[in-house]
Design an enzyme around this catalytic site. Sequence first.
Site, PDB file in Angstrom:
ATOM      1  N   ASN A 307       0.852  -1.194   0.000  1.00 20.94           N
ATOM      2  CA  ASN A 307       0.000   0.000   0.000  1.00 20.94           C
ATOM      3  C   ASN A 307       0.892   1.251   0.000  1.00 20.94           C
ATOM      4  OD1 ASN A 307      -2.221   1.629   0.060  1.00 20.94           O
ATOM      5  ND2 ASN A 307      -3.055   0.840   1.980  1.00 20.94           N
ATOM      6  N   HIS A 338      -6.556   2.585  11.804  1.00 20.67           N
ATOM      7  CA  HIS A 338      -7.330   1.428  11.367  1.00 20.67           C
ATOM      8  C   HIS A 338      -8.493   1.093  12.304  1.00 20.67           C
ATOM      9  CE1 HIS A 338      -3.980   0.599   8.571  1.00 20.67           C
ATOM     10  NE2 HIS A 338      -4.828  -0.164   7.930  1.00 20.67           N
TER      11      HIS A 338
END
Length: 435
Positions: A307, A338
């Site tokens: 990512n 997250h």
Amino acid sequence: MDWLQQFFPHPVSLYQGAAFPFALLFNYLCIMDSFSTQARYLFLLVGGGALALAAMGSFALLVFIPALCTVVLVSSLSPQEVHRWTFFFQMGWQTLCHLGLHYTEYYLQETPSMRFCITLSSLMLLTQRVTSLSLDIHEGKVEVASGGIWTRSSLSEHLCKTLPYFSYLLFFPALLGGPLCSFQRFQACVQGPSSLCSRLSFWTLTGRGLQILGLECLKVALSQVVRAGAGLTGCQQLECVYVMWSTASLFKLTYYSHWILDDSLLHAAGFGSELSPSLGEEGYIPDADIWTLETTHRISLFTRKWNQSTAQWLRRLIFQHSRGWPLLQTFAFSAWWHGLHPGQVFGFFCWAMMVEADYLIHTFANLFIRSWPMKLLYRTLTWVHTQLIIAYIMLAVEVRSLSFLWLLCNSYNSFFPMVYCILLFLLVKRKHKFN
């Protein structure tokens, strides 16, 4: 294994696919110079609002409200203050939404709404754009019109000034996925002539479509293997290692497919990789570098390439501004971003330890391993070990629950990160003696 159903098909992919005709239309109208600059901004903003309502329903308000508040803060505060206030507001808002997910999953013991999960994912991407924009303003890379929203200018003038910010925060090709696009790059592409932007390449989109098709075929084949297996709850001894690897491979294939699809949507809209590098400080950073991710024997390199745009964003936002323990602070913030689920806290802390160990292990190995047969053997063993450690971390982060985390920690799979932890402890002591 009902949890396998989350891979086939994923709702975000369906909505991203539905946005393709509008991305192609926007690209075509820009090429034909049928759009004024304001019309381009408005098209991207209205498209983002429509996509948000279609994908999230009433939960779209959870994305619209912080976007509106960010524009107010950007227009009102000085460049020295804007980043601090926008950062804490955006992260506070996102944390409250994640706490709602915790309440649903852990207290009510209910399955959260898929629309709410899509909203949280979009909100995390919005946080990237908000903090990237505020950092650019704070560092002087982006200038905000002086006077703010409290001047006596007409409402239409205020809307014209703030339209680029609204459009950037909510433009539809990046609303549900895609690598982070800086405001400078976004603005240059929208305002520049059609020849300046990355325009449609049939062969590029075809190649990416074939990549997605191949990845989806691999997912189907691998899911049949995983479905036929015992699973982590029923595996025994070394069988658990295979279960962990195959399940983590499913997660990776899903990510690769999503990233290529998101990248294709940005390319179809004219924000692709062929854009002039002078328009962005770091150029275009695609999220998927599959070859490097699957062949590297270094956890640190895997971390930088996994990512990629998010890794660059975390480096700029946290790592470069940390005075002590920058690596640990970066992974701690990543766990916060997250959602701070138990598996995520454990997984990101373990990931930070593994990266630190990786640096020391390879530094000492380069000093003592000289012959090419030993280097080949070392590279092979560390490649296998890297893939298994990443699989361990990925399962902890993705599945998240305490019960599954307990099963994972009590399986043979814990051997692999434990080896790196022991080596980290030994090499740190040896490093101090060497210094």
